[in-house]
Write a protein that holds these residues in place. Structure first.
Motif: not given
Length: 261
Positions: A45-50
């Motif tokens: 997933d996107l870094a922010g979501a992780v």
């Protein structure tokens, strides 16, 4: 058609499943259910979501990856193989929608939906296909009723899901017998999904029939993979839509328009 086995009980060592969109409602349940089924799971997933994932154990099973960026996908694929040495299942789960009429969204919105829901599927599947072939594994598309039938109020999403579904139907005979192909068509899922643009004033997310839960989808996906299913319809509305849209397309359109308007 015979299918490659992805049953953990018959694989040498622990099989590995990769799930895109793993921080989302369906993705997080897929990670959990594949783990329970005996897989080592890697979520993308996107870094922010992780970073926003609250559970440390769940976060440890994830890699930051922008699936719309081919270089990022390749780096994530290399990281999975470096860590686990194999990929047995790829679940193309990540997706976004755009709620509204055709004239509510410009080309940029349509392009963004296509990037995430179709082109990213191409990128992930191409990057991981050599490992899937080596493992005699299975690639999965989380599609939708919108992938095989028209649904009012989300034309960009319908177009992208039709494209992805068509791709996977074409891949099934091309990749056989080395890699199995499963297309999963859920009906409306509680909570909806991320959207590529703000909705126009007064525009609501319309649904028809009983909604299913993200866990309903995850359980159906794991069962479909274990059984080597080509197609999985999740929810009564999906099963009805499949039959009616094929045998009485005019009736399907009338029913859909009446219920979604």
């Amino acid at each position: 058609m015979s299918c490659p086995s992805t049953d953990p009980s018959t694989s040498a060592g622990r099989p590995v499943a990769v799930v895109t969109g793993a921080a989302g409602s369906i993705g997080s349940r897929l990670v959990e259910r594949f783990g329970e089924a005996g897989y080592d799971v890697v979520g993308l997933d996107l870094a922010g979501a992780v970073e926003a994932v609250g559970d440390a154990a769940a976060r440890a099973r994830m890699l930051a990856c922008d699936i719309t960026d081919v270089a990022s996908v390749r780096q994530a694929t290399d990281a999975v193989l470096a860590r686990h040495g194999r990929i047995d299942v790829l679940v193309n789960n990540a997706g976004i929608s755009a709620i509204g009429a055709f004239t509510d969204h410009d080309v940029a919105v349509h392009r963004r939906v296509m990037e995430v829901d179709y082109l990213a599927v191409v990128a992930c599947t191409q990057a991981m296909l050599p490992a899937l072939r080596e493992a005699h594994g299975r690639v999965v598309l989380i599609g939708s009723v919108t992938g095989f039938a028209p649904v009012l109020g989300r034309p960009a999403y319908v177009a992208a899901k039709h494209a992805a579904t068509g791709l996977f139907e074409a891949l099934r005979p091309e990749l056989a017998p080395d890699v199995g192909v499963t297309v999963v068509h859920p009906t409306f899922v509680t909570g909806g999904m991320g959207e590529a643009a703000d909705r126009a004033a007064g525009t609501a997310r319309a649904t028809t029939g009983a909604e299913i839960t993200p866990d309903d989808v995850a359980r159906a996906v794991v069962a479909g993979v274990t059984r080597g299913r080509d197609r999985v319809l999740v929810g009564r509305t999906a099963r009805l839509a499949w039959v009616i849209s094929r045998h009485a397309p005019g009736l399907y359109v009338r029913m859909m328009k009446r219920r979604l308007r």
